[in-house]
Write a protein that holds these residues in place. Structure first.
Motif, PDB file in Angstrom:
ATOM      1  N   TYR A 176       0.781  -1.233   0.000  1.00 30.35           N
ATOM      2  CA  TYR A 176       0.000   0.000   0.000  1.00 30.35           C
ATOM      3  C   TYR A 176       0.811   1.279   0.000  1.00 30.35           C
ATOM      4  N   TYR A 177       2.140   1.187   0.193  1.00 29.46           N
ATOM      5  CA  TYR A 177       2.946   2.401   0.068  1.00 29.46           C
ATOM      6  C   TYR A 177       3.473   2.496  -1.344  1.00 29.46           C
ATOM      7  N   ARG A 178       3.448   3.672  -1.865  1.00 31.89           N
ATOM      8  CA  ARG A 178       4.116   3.909  -3.134  1.00 31.89           C
ATOM      9  C   ARG A 178       4.981   5.150  -2.977  1.00 31.89           C
ATOM     10  N   LEU A 179       6.205   5.054  -3.473  1.00 39.41           N
ATOM     11  CA  LEU A 179       7.062   6.229  -3.519  1.00 39.41           C
ATOM     12  C   LEU A 179       6.955   6.792  -4.928  1.00 39.41           C
ATOM     13  N   ILE A 180       6.324   7.941  -5.033  1.00 36.94           N
ATOM     14  CA  ILE A 180       6.116   8.528  -6.353  1.00 36.94           C
ATOM     15  C   ILE A 180       7.113   9.675  -6.515  1.00 36.94           C
ATOM     16  N   PRO A 181       8.022   9.552  -7.457  1.00 38.52           N
ATOM     17  CA  PRO A 181       8.981  10.648  -7.623  1.00 38.52           C
ATOM     18  C   PRO A 181       8.309  11.903  -8.169  1.00 38.52           C
ATOM     19  N   ILE A 182       8.727  13.030  -7.631  1.00 37.10           N
ATOM     20  CA  ILE A 182       8.272  14.312  -8.185  1.00 37.10           C
ATOM     21  C   ILE A 182       9.424  14.828  -9.029  1.00 37.10           C
ATOM     22  N   PRO A 183       9.262  14.850 -10.338  1.00 35.73           N
ATOM     23  CA  PRO A 183      10.387  15.261 -11.168  1.00 35.73           C
ATOM     24  C   PRO A 183      10.730  16.728 -10.910  1.00 35.73           C
ATOM     25  N   SER A 184      12.013  17.024 -10.818  1.00 37.70           N
ATOM     26  CA  SER A 184      12.421  18.403 -10.564  1.00 37.70           C
ATOM     27  C   SER A 184      12.517  19.152 -11.885  1.00 37.70           C
ATOM     28  N   LYS A 185      12.477  20.464 -11.769  1.00 36.48           N
ATOM     29  CA  LYS A 185      12.561  21.299 -12.959  1.00 36.48           C
ATOM     30  C   LYS A 185      14.030  21.584 -13.207  1.00 36.48           C
ATOM     31  N   ARG A 186      14.482  21.255 -14.395  1.00 31.37           N
ATOM     32  CA  ARG A 186      15.871  21.530 -14.747  1.00 31.37           C
ATOM     33  C   ARG A 186      16.029  23.028 -14.957  1.00 31.37           C
ATOM     34  N   GLY A 187      17.211  23.520 -14.643  1.00 32.50           N
ATOM     35  CA  GLY A 187      17.453  24.962 -14.742  1.00 32.50           C
ATOM     36  C   GLY A 187      17.264  25.508 -16.143  1.00 32.50           C
ATOM     37  N   THR A 188      16.968  26.781 -16.211  1.00 32.37           N
ATOM     38  CA  THR A 188      16.774  27.447 -17.493  1.00 32.37           C
ATOM     39  C   THR A 188      18.110  27.974 -17.981  1.00 32.37           C
ATOM     40  N   ILE A 189      18.280  28.003 -19.289  1.00 33.87           N
ATOM     41  CA  ILE A 189      19.487  28.606 -19.866  1.00 33.87           C
ATOM     42  C   ILE A 189      19.071  29.913 -20.526  1.00 33.87           C
ATOM     43  N   LYS A 190      19.729  31.006 -20.133  1.00 33.31           N
ATOM     44  CA  LYS A 190      19.369  32.325 -20.666  1.00 33.31           C
ATOM     45  C   LYS A 190      20.580  32.977 -21.306  1.00 33.31           C
ATOM     46  N   ASP A 191      20.304  33.909 -22.201  1.00 34.08           N
ATOM     47  CA  ASP A 191      21.431  34.639 -22.776  1.00 34.08           C
ATOM     48  C   ASP A 191      21.763  35.820 -21.871  1.00 34.08           C
ATOM     49  N   ARG A 192      22.744  36.663 -22.257  1.00 33.05           N
ATOM     50  CA  ARG A 192      23.205  37.700 -21.341  1.00 33.05           C
ATOM     51  C   ARG A 192      22.125  38.742 -21.055  1.00 33.05           C
ATOM     52  N   ASN A 193      21.116  38.834 -21.932  1.00 29.79           N
ATOM     53  CA  ASN A 193      20.039  39.803 -21.694  1.00 29.79           C
ATOM     54  C   ASN A 193      18.814  39.161 -21.055  1.00 29.79           C
ATOM     55  N   GLY A 194      18.928  37.936 -20.663  1.00 32.00           N
ATOM     56  CA  GLY A 194      17.822  37.290 -19.972  1.00 32.00           C
ATOM     57  C   GLY A 194      16.826  36.604 -20.887  1.00 32.00           C
TER      58      GLY A 194
END
Lengths: 444, 611
Positions: free
Chosen positions: B56-74
Motif C-alpha cells: 500500500y505504500y508507493r514512492l512517487i517521484p516528483i520530477p524536478s525542474k531543470r534549470g533554465t538557460i538564458k542569454d546575457r540579456n535574460g
C-alpha cells in the motif's frame, strides 16, 4: 403451551457465547468496511445488515427452542426432503441466482436471497441423528454403513454440482463424526478411510509400494481380527484396490482433465511461493494481513489489507485475516478460544443429553461448526488448500447467520430437554402419551 | 407404543467416551491453529509488515525542474516544459492476455480524448502488460501528451470506471525556444545510459534520469540539475491514491545558467552563414567571453532524438560543432601570429624588406606565392597586408621550426582552449618531435616552408584562432573562452560567477604589439588590403584574411575562407572569427559576413533586414 419456567432452562452459556461471537463478527465487518462505497449511509452498510440478520436469527432461535427436538427428529425425513428440494431449486433457472460462477443462491418471490446449502447441512444432521440413533449403537452389515453415507452424500453431491466445493466437502466430516459418535466400530472407520489411506501410497517407488501393501494388509488384518463382516470388508478392500490402480494408471489423465481452477489451487497449495500475484494471490494477501497485524493488531478499521482491498473476499471467506489484522494475535486467539468454548459446551451438551438422538444432534452441530472453523482458518493460514467456506458467526451472509443460530438453537434445545423434561415438561407431547422407555437406568 | 420406543433411545457410556475423544481431537487441532497463528503473526511478523507496506505504500517521484538557460540579456534559450504520461492499472489477478470491460471503457474514452485509434491503444496496453507483468501494477499507454490533452483527461476523470482509473504523471521535457539556434552551444538532454551510470561524474544518479549530453547542458549539468522530490502515498488494490500523501519531500529546481551569448549576434551569425558550412565566433577580447558561436549546418534541438538517425547519416555532419571540433588549416591567418617571432627572435623591424619574385625555391621543390607575378620588394607590414607568401617562406625558413613552434604554443595553438563545452578537439602544432612520433619521418626544411603559411600539417579549430586573436587584441593575455557567465538560483541569487580564466601571458615588446596591430589595420584600411571590404570609418577594424588550400583538387573543393578581425582599433571590444568551409577566398567571401555582423553589433541594421 408456553410456560415461564422454560426461561430458566435455556442454556444461557451457549447463548452468551453465540451472542459474543455474533458481536465479534459485526465489529469485524464494520472495521473491514470503512472504505466501502456506501460508507456514508450507515443503514446500507454490511455491519448493519448483519445485525438485522442476527436479530432475525435470534428470533428463529427462540422459535426453535419452543419445539421439542424429539419432534424435529420425528419429522426429520420430511425436513430432510425440504432441504433436498431447496437444493434442487438451485438447478431451476427461474429461481437460481448465479453469483461468482456458482448457482448457490435462490430467490423466491419477495424473500431475500437464500443459500439452501447452509440449511441443508442442518436438515442432514437431523436426518442422520434419526437414522443413526435407530441403530441403537448396533452395527452389522453393509446396509448399516451405507444408509448414513447415502444420506450424507445426496445433499453433498447436489451442492458439488452448483459448484460449491467447500460446502460439499463439509458433509464428509459431519457424517463420519456422527457415525463415530453413534458407536461405529473403529475397524469400520478404518475401512471407510482405507481408500483415502491407499491413495496416499501412490508412488512409482517399489519401497513405497511395499509399504502400501503392508498398510492394506494391516487394514485387512484389523478387519478380520475385529470380525468385521465380509460384506463390508470385501467391497472396501476392492474399492481401495480399484482406486489405487485407477489413480496409478490414469492419474496423469485425470489430472490433465481436471478443471483449471482446481488444478491451480492444488498447485498453489503444493508450492506456496509460486505466483504470489496470480495463483497464490488470495492466500498470500491473507497471510500478509495476518502477519502484519502482529500481536496487538492495527486497530479496528485501520487494517490496510482489508480497507484498501488487497485482501479478496474480506467479508466472507477471508474474514479471519481481517480479525488477525485489526486485533492481532490476541484477537485471533480470543476468537479461537470463543469457538473452542462453544465446541466444548456443545460436546458437554451431547454428554448431558442422555438420549442418543440428542447426543447425535449436538455432536453433529459441533462437527459442523468445527469443520467450518478448521477448513476456514486452515485455508487462510495456508495449512489447507483454498476452498471457499465462510467462518461460523463471523462471515457476512444472511442465510449463513440464520443457519448458524439455528444450529445453536438445536444445541440449546437438546440441553434444556433431558429425559426428565421429556417426561414432565414436554410442550407438544401430552402427559397421557408419555411412557418411560424400556431401559431407563436404575439411578434415574 | 412402538414409535415411543423409537423416540427415546438412551445412549451408552461408549458414546460419552467417544465424545471425549472427539473433544480431545478438536482441542489438539485448535492448538495447531494457534501455533500456526503464532508463526505467522509473531514469528514472521516483520516480513509480513514489510510485504504489507509494499502493497500500500508507493514512492512517487516528483520530477524536478531543470534549470533554465538564458542569454546575457535574460532571453530564455532552453527551459523545462511539462508534458504528461498516461498510465492504467493492471488487474493482477487477470491473465496476461485479458483485457477487462473496465479497461476497455477506459481505453475507449482515452482514444477519443487523445485522438488515437482504439486498436493502437489496446495493442499498446496488451504489449506493455505482458512485458511488465509481475514487475509493476500499471502500464503506460500514452507518452508525452501536451497540457491541453492532459486538461481534457483531468476534467473527464469522473467518466472513467473506478476499477480502471487513469492517472497521469508529469514529465518535464526540455524546450528550446529558438529551435535550432545555438544548438551546438546549448546542447541537448537525454536519458542516462547504463555505462554513464558507472561514471564518478554521475554518482547519485539513477536509471531514467535526464542528463545533459552535449554543450552547456553537459558542461553545467551539476548546476542545471535539480533534486527530484518524493511523495509517499497510500494506494488501494487498484493503485488509486488514497487521500493526501503521507510524506512529501519536495523537488528542488535546478539553477539557471546565464550565458555570455547575445541572441541578436547569435541569430545574425546564423543568418549570415545561412545554409553554407562554416563557423562564426564573436568574442569579447577583454575576457574572451563568447558573444556568439554559430556552426552550420545545425540540428533541431527540439526534435533531436526523433531525427537523430537522419542527422547521424548526414554527410554534412550537422551534429559536429565545427567551432570547437572542426579542424582546418588556418592559411594566411597564421601570418599575424608569425609577426611576433620575427620581431622578437630575429629582431626584425616592421620595415624589414624581402624580395618576392612570385616563388621560392629550395633544392628539389618550389613554392609559389599566391601572386604569380610576385609582389616585388615588400616590408613586413606590406607582407601581412598583401598576404605575401614568399616573405614568410624566406623569413620563417630563417627563423626555424623550433622557435616558430614555441611562439605558436604561447598563443595557445598547440592546446585545447578549454572552452566550457564538450568534445573540443585539437591537433598538435607541427614540429619535428611530433612528426617523428606520428609519421616516423624526420623534419624537412620544406615542412617549415609549408607550415609558415598555415598549410601542410597545420590544423586549427576556429575557437583556437579566435582565442589567439583575442590575445593579440588585448595585448598579451590568453584567456580561456567562456560561454557561461554565471549561475543564478531560482530566486535570482548568484550561485557562482565565472571570472575570466587566464591560461597564458605573451611577453613581447610594445613595438611588436604596435607592429602586429598596424599590420592588421593595414589589411582592412590599407591600399588594396585583402580585407578592405569591411572598412568602416566610425568603428575602425583590424583583421586578417586567409584562404587555405584543402589539398584536394576538383570542383566543389574550394579552399576554406577565413577572416578574423577585431575592433575598434584603439580599444578592442569585439573579435569576429569567420570560417567558411570550402567557401572560397577569405577577402572575397568571408569578410563581407563580418561587416554584416558588425552592423548588427553596432545596431545599424535590424535582424529582419540583414539578409
Amino acid at each position: 403451551m408456553f410456560r415461564s419456567k422454560i426461561l430458566y432452562e435455556i442454556d444461557y452459556f451457549t447463548l452468551l457465547v453465540a451472542i459474543g461471537l455474533v458481536t465479534f463478527g459485526v465489529f469485524t465487518i464494520a472495521g473491514a468496511g470503512v472504505n466501502e462505497e456506501v460508507a456514508n449511509l450507515w443503514y446500507k452498510q454490511r455491519w448493519f445488515k448483519q445485525i438485522i440478520w442476527a436479530l432475525c436469527g435470534f428470533a428463529l432461535l427462540t422459535l426453535i427452542l419452543c419445539i421439542d427436538y424429539q419432534l424435529l427428529i420425528r419429522f426429520a425425513p420430511a425436513i430432510y426432503v425440504i432441504g433436498i428440494v431447496g437444493l434442487l431449486l438451485c438447478f431451476i433457472p427461474f429461481f437460481v441466482l448465479e453469483r461468482k460462477g456458482a448457482s448457490s443462491w435462490i430467490h423466491i418471490g419477495p424473500l431475500p436471497q437464500i443459500q439452501p446449502a447452509e440449511f441443508a447441512k442442518l436438515t442432514t444432521i437431523l436426518m442422520l441423528a434419526r437414522i443413526l440413533a435407530a441403530k441403537k449403537e448396533q452395527w452389522y452389515g453393509l446396509i448399516d454403513l451405507m444408509k448414513p453415507l447415502l444420506i450424507g452424500m445426496i445433499p453433498s453431491l447436489l451442492i458439488l454440482k452448483q459448484p460449491d466445493l467447500g460446502s460439499a466437502f463439509v458433509f464428509i466430516p459431519i457424517t463420519l463424526i456422527m457415525m463415530f459418535v453413534a458407536g461405529m466400530p473403529y475397524a469400520y472407520l478404518l475401512l471407510l478411510c482405507s481408500p483415502a489411506l491407499c491413495l496416499l501410497g501412490i508412488s512409482h517407488d517399489p519401497l513405497f509400494i511395499l509399504i502400501w501393501l503392508a498398510l492394506v494388509g494391516s487394514i485387512l488384518l484389523v478387519a478380520i481380527l475385529h470380525q468385521v463382516p465380509w460384506s463390508i470388508t470385501v467391497p472396501f478392500v476392492l474399492i481401495s484396490l480399484g482406486a489405487y490402480f485407477i489413480v496409478f494408471e490414469y492419474g496423469q489423465t485425470i489430472w490433465e482433465h481436471a478443471p483449471q481452477h482446481a488444478k491451480l489451487r492444488i498447485e498453489g497449495y503444493m508450492q506456496p511461493d509460486m505466483d504470489p500475484n496470480a495463483t497464490n494471490y488470495n492466500i498470500n494477501q491473507s497471510k500478509i494481513a495476518l502477519g502484519s497485524g502482529g500481536f496487538w493488531g492495527k486497530g479496528l478499521g485501520k487494517g490496510t489489507q482489508s480497507t484498501l482491498k488487497f485482501l479478496p473476499e474480506y467479508q466472507h471467506d477471508f474474514i479471519f485475516p481481517v480479525v488477525g489484522e485489526q486485533s492481532g494475535f490476541i484477537g485471533a486467539v480470543s476468537l479461537l478460544a470463543l469457538f473452542l468454548l462453544l465446541l466444548i459446551r456443545g460436546m458437554d451438551t451431547a454428554v448431558e443429553a442422555k438420549t442418543l438422538q440428542g447426543a447425535l444432534v449436538a455432536a453433529g452441530i459441533v462437527a459442523l461448526f468445527f469443520s467450518h472453523i478448521l477448513i476456514n482458518v486452515g485455508m487462510v493460514t495456508g495449512l489447507l488448500p483454498v476452498t471457499g467456506l465462510p467462518l461460523t458467526f463471523i462471515s457476512y451472509g444472511g442465510s449463513f447467520m440464520l443457519a448458524n443460530l439455528m444450529g445453536v438453537a438445536l444445541m440449546i434445545n437438546v440441553r434444556m430437554r433431558g429425559p426428565h423434561e421429556m417426561l414432565k415438561d414436554s410442550i407438544f407431547i401430552s402427559r397421557s402419551q408419555m411412557a418411560l422407555p424400556a431401559h431407563i437406568p436404575d439411578d434415574f | 407404543m412402538s414409535h415411543r420406543k423409537k423416540i427415546l433411545i438412551m445412549k451408552s457410556s461408549k458414546v460419552d467416551m467417544r465424545l471425549q475423544v472427539l473433544l480431545f481431537l478438536f482441542t489438539a487441532v485448535f492448538a495447531v491453529l494457534v501455533f500456526r497463528l503464532w508463526t505467522i503473526q509473531i514469528y514472521m511478523q516483520d516480513d509480513f509488515i514489510k510485504l504489507a507496506e509494499r502493497n500500500y505504500y508507493r514512492l512517487i517521484p516528483i520530477p524536478s525542474k531543470r534549470g533554465t538557460i538564458k542569454d546575457r540579456n535574460g532571453n530564455i534559450l532552453a527551459m523545462d516544459v511539462n508534458y504528461y504520461d498516461v498510465w492504467i492499472p493492471i488487474h493482477a489477478k487477470n491473465g496476461k492476455r485479458f483485457v477487462s470491460e473496465d479497461i476497455k471503457t477506459t481505453l475507449n474514452l482515452l482514444s477519443h480524448i487523445l485522438e488515437v485509434p482504439y486498436e493502437d491503444l489496446e495493442g499498446l496496453y496488451r504489449r506493455n502488460k505482458r512485458d511488465s507483468y509481475y514487475k509493476q501494477n500499471r502500464v503506460c499507454v500514452a507518452k508525452r501528451i501536451d497540457k491541453h490533452k492532459y486538461a481534457a483527461i483531468v476534467t473527464r476523470q469522473i467518466e472513467f470506471p473506478k476499477e480502471a482509473m487513469v492517472f497521469t504523471e508529469k514529465v518535464p521535457t526540455r524546450w528550446y525556444g529558438y529551435g535550432s539556434m545555438a544548438a551546438h552551444v546549448l546542447g541537448i538532454t537525454g536519458e542516462i545510459s547504463p555505462e554513464e551510470l558507472n561514471l564518478a561524474r554521475y554518482a547519485g544518479y539513477s536509471q531514467g534520469d535526464r542528463i545533459g549530453l552535449r554543450g552547456i547542458e553537459w558542461a553545467y549539468e551539476k548546476y542545471l540539475r535539480g533534486q527530484d522530490g518524493l511523495n509517499r502515498v497510500t494506494v488501494n488494490n487498484h493503485e488509486i491514491q488514497q487521500g493526501r500523501p503521507i510524506e512529501v519531500k519536495p523537488a528542488v529546481p535546478g539553477n539557471d545558467v546565464i550565458l555570455n551569448l547575445d541572441i541578436n549576434l547569435q541569430q545574425a551569425a546564423e543568418l549570415v552563414l545561412g545554409a553554407s558550412k562554416g563557423v562564426v565566433i564573436v568574442a569579447d577580447p577583454r575576457d574572451n567571453s563568447i558573444l556568439a558561436m554559430a556552426s552550420s549546418p545545425r540540428f533541431d534541438s527540439n526534435n533531436y532524438s526523433r531525427d537523430f538517425r537522419k542527422y547521424y547519416n548526414d554527410r554534412s555532419a550537422p551534429l559536429t560543432d565545427r567551432a570547437i571540433a572542426g579542424k582546418y588549416p588556418p592559411g594566411s591567418v597564421i601570418k599575424v601570429f608569425e609577426v611576433f617571432p620575427l620581431m622578437e627572435d630575429l629582431r626584425f623591424t616592421p620595415g624589414h624588406t624581402e624580395y618576392c619574385p612570385g616563388s621560392f625555391s629550395l633544392p628539389g621543390n618550389t613554392w609559389r606565392c599566391h601572386e604569380r607575378n610576385g609582389h616585388g620588394y615588400v616590408n613586413m607590414l606590406d607582407a601581412v597586408r598583401l598576404s605575401c607568401d614568399v616573405f614568410f617562406y624566406k623569413t620563417i625558413d630563417q627563423l626555424g621550426i623550433e622557435r616558430l613552434f614555441t611562439w605558436m604554443a604561447t598563443f595557445g595553438l598547440n592546446q585545447k582552449t578549454g572552452i566550457d563545452l564538450r568534445n573540443e578537439l585539437y591537433t598538435p602544432y607541427p614540429n619535428p618531435g611530433q612528426k617523428m612520433a606520428t609519421k616516423r619521418e624526420p623534419w624537412y626544411r620544406g615542412d617549415t616552408i609549408n607550415t609558415s603559411i598555415g598549410q601542410g600539417d597545420v590544423s586549427l579549430t576556429p575557437i583556437q584562432i579566435s582565442t589567439g586573436i583575442c590575445a593579440i587584441a588585448n595585448r598579451g593575455t590568453l584567456y580561456q573562452p567562456r560561454v557561461a557567465q554565471k549561475v543564478i538560483d531560482p530566486d535570482n541569487n548568484e550561485v557562482e560567477v565565472f571570472s575570466p580564466q587566464v591560461t597564458g601571458k605573451i611577453e613581447a615588446a610594445t613595438k611588436t604589439w604596435d607592429a602586429a596591430h598596424k599590420a592588421m589595420w593595414e589589411v582592412v584600411n590599407g591600399v588594396s588590403g585583402t580585407g578592405r571590404r569591411v572598412k568602416n570609418e566610425k568603428f575602425v577594424l583590424a583583421g586578417k584574411t586567409g584562404t587555405s588550400e584543402t589539398g584536394v583538387k576538383g570542383k566543389g573543393k574550394e579552399p576554406h575562407a577565413w577572416f578574423v578581425c577585431y575592433g575598434p582599433y584603439e580599444h578592442p571590444e569585439i573579435v569576429i572569427t569567420i570560417l567558411l568551409e570550402n567557401g572560397g577566398h577569405g577577402g572575397e567571401h568571408a569578410s563581407p559576413l563580418a561587416k554584416k555582423i558588425l552592423d548588427v553589433y553596432l545596431g545599424n541594421v535590424s535582424l529582419q533586414n540583414l539578409v
